[in-house]
Design an enzyme around this catalytic site. Structure first.
Site, mmCIF file in Angstrom:
data_model
loop_
_atom_site.group_PDB
_atom_site.id
_atom_site.type_symbol
_atom_site.label_atom_id
_atom_site.label_comp_id
_atom_site.label_asym_id
_atom_site.label_seq_id
_atom_site.Cartn_x
_atom_site.Cartn_y
_atom_site.Cartn_z
ATOM 1 N N ILE A 164 0.877 -1.173 0.000
ATOM 2 C CA ILE A 164 0.000 0.000 0.000
ATOM 3 C C ILE A 164 0.913 1.221 0.000
ATOM 4 C CG2 ILE A 164 -1.802 1.259 1.210
ATOM 5 C CD1 ILE A 164 -2.497 -1.391 2.636
ATOM 6 N N HIS A 165 0.864 2.010 -1.060
ATOM 7 C CA HIS A 165 1.790 3.135 -1.211
ATOM 8 C C HIS A 165 0.992 4.429 -1.346
ATOM 9 C CE1 HIS A 165 5.812 4.744 -2.229
ATOM 10 N NE2 HIS A 165 5.120 5.632 -2.923
ATOM 11 N N ASP A 206 -1.062 11.829 10.993
ATOM 12 C CA ASP A 206 -1.336 10.927 9.869
ATOM 13 C C ASP A 206 -2.846 10.868 9.655
ATOM 14 O OD1 ASP A 206 -1.497 8.900 7.978
ATOM 15 O OD2 ASP A 206 0.006 7.641 8.955
ATOM 16 N N LYS A 262 -0.907 -0.148 8.675
ATOM 17 C CA LYS A 262 -1.428 -0.703 7.428
ATOM 18 C C LYS A 262 -1.836 -2.156 7.627
ATOM 19 C CE LYS A 262 1.217 2.386 4.406
ATOM 20 N NZ LYS A 262 2.248 2.490 3.337
ATOM 21 N N THR A 283 8.742 15.997 11.271
ATOM 22 C CA THR A 283 7.627 15.794 10.347
ATOM 23 C C THR A 283 6.278 15.729 11.062
ATOM 24 O OG1 THR A 283 6.772 14.362 8.583
ATOM 25 C CG2 THR A 283 7.966 13.276 10.345
ATOM 26 N N GLY A 339 1.336 13.533 1.447
ATOM 27 C CA GLY A 339 1.718 14.125 2.727
ATOM 28 C C GLY A 339 1.013 13.518 3.920
ATOM 29 N N ARG A 355 -4.310 9.445 6.849
ATOM 30 C CA ARG A 355 -4.615 8.521 5.767
ATOM 31 C C ARG A 355 -5.753 7.558 6.117
ATOM 32 N NH1 ARG A 355 1.394 6.567 4.458
ATOM 33 N NH2 ARG A 355 1.486 6.793 6.733
ATOM 34 N N CYS A 362 10.205 7.537 0.036
ATOM 35 C CA CYS A 362 9.023 7.045 -0.685
ATOM 36 C C CYS A 362 9.336 6.540 -2.090
ATOM 37 C CB CYS A 362 7.965 8.137 -0.759
ATOM 38 S SG CYS A 362 7.447 8.763 0.853
#
Length: 206
Positions: free
Chosen positions: A55-56, A131, A159, A119, A98, A133, A72
């Site tokens: 999963i990218h 994060d 993930k 970060t 991002g 996502r 990445c």
């Protein structure tokens, strides 16, 4: 369109020749935002086979512009190489730049990192979680590709947890330690210390 859920739709598939080999590209769209995501598949498998996957999350600077601020781009290329070497596999490419804050916000976060924040601190300074996502589209993607059992290439245990919650059988998690440079060593250390990423080597001897 031939398959959909309440949130996502499968759109179409086509051949995608690359320098690494002949892939197929599969398009999906998030209905509420019209955000587009893709999967790359290579080779063939039976529905109960164990399939290597990654999963990218999209990273324009690393994936397309060869930035060494992150790992990445190197991880993307290595994952595709691994899939070809193993004769089959899937890469899910999610448009979540991002860690979900978007490209221009990521550039602002980079500036804050230039000024001394890490970060995670930079994202939070801009008013975002570290994060943002969402991996829920992976369920439809993997169902479409008849994948139920996976060997997941990732350093991010979140993930694995997301896939397990969806009912995907994560048979194995293998770290993907590539693209580590002096430019991003502090960034990777922050992901390890604050976001729980897990690498296979001691990366912080220097």
């Amino acid at each position: 369109m031939t398959q959909e859920s309440d949130k996502y739709q499968y759109v179409s598939s086509a051949k995608l020749p690359t320098k690494l080999g002949q892939f197929k590209i599969h398009g999906f769209v998030e209905q509420s935002t019209q955000q587009e995501h893709v999967a790359l598949s290579y080779g063939n498998w039976q529905v109960n086979d164990i399939v290597p996957i990654r999963i990218h999350s999209e990273c324009l600077t690393g994936d397309a512009l060869f930035s060494t601020r992150c790992d990445c781009g190197a991880q993307l290329e290595k994952a595709l190489q691994n899939i070809v070497e193993q004769g089959k596999g899937v890469l899910l490419y999610l448009r979540q730049e991002g860690r979900g804050i978007g490209l221009l916000n990521k550039i602002q976060a980079y500036k804050l990192q230039d000024e001394g924040l890490d970060t995670v601190e930079a994202n939070e300074h801009l008013g975002f979680d570290a994060d943002l996502r969402d991996y829920s589209i992976c369920q439809l993607m993997l169902e479409k590709l008849n994948v139920k059992n996976v060997k997941l290439m990732t350093n991010n245990p979140k993930k694995s947890a997301a896939l397990i919650q969806m009912g995907i059988n994560v048979v194995e998690r293998t770290p993907i330690d590539h693209g580590i440079t002096d430019d991003n060593r502090h960034y990777i250390r922050t992901k390890t210390d604050k976001l729980g990423h897990q690498f296979s080597e001691n990366l912080f001897k220097k």
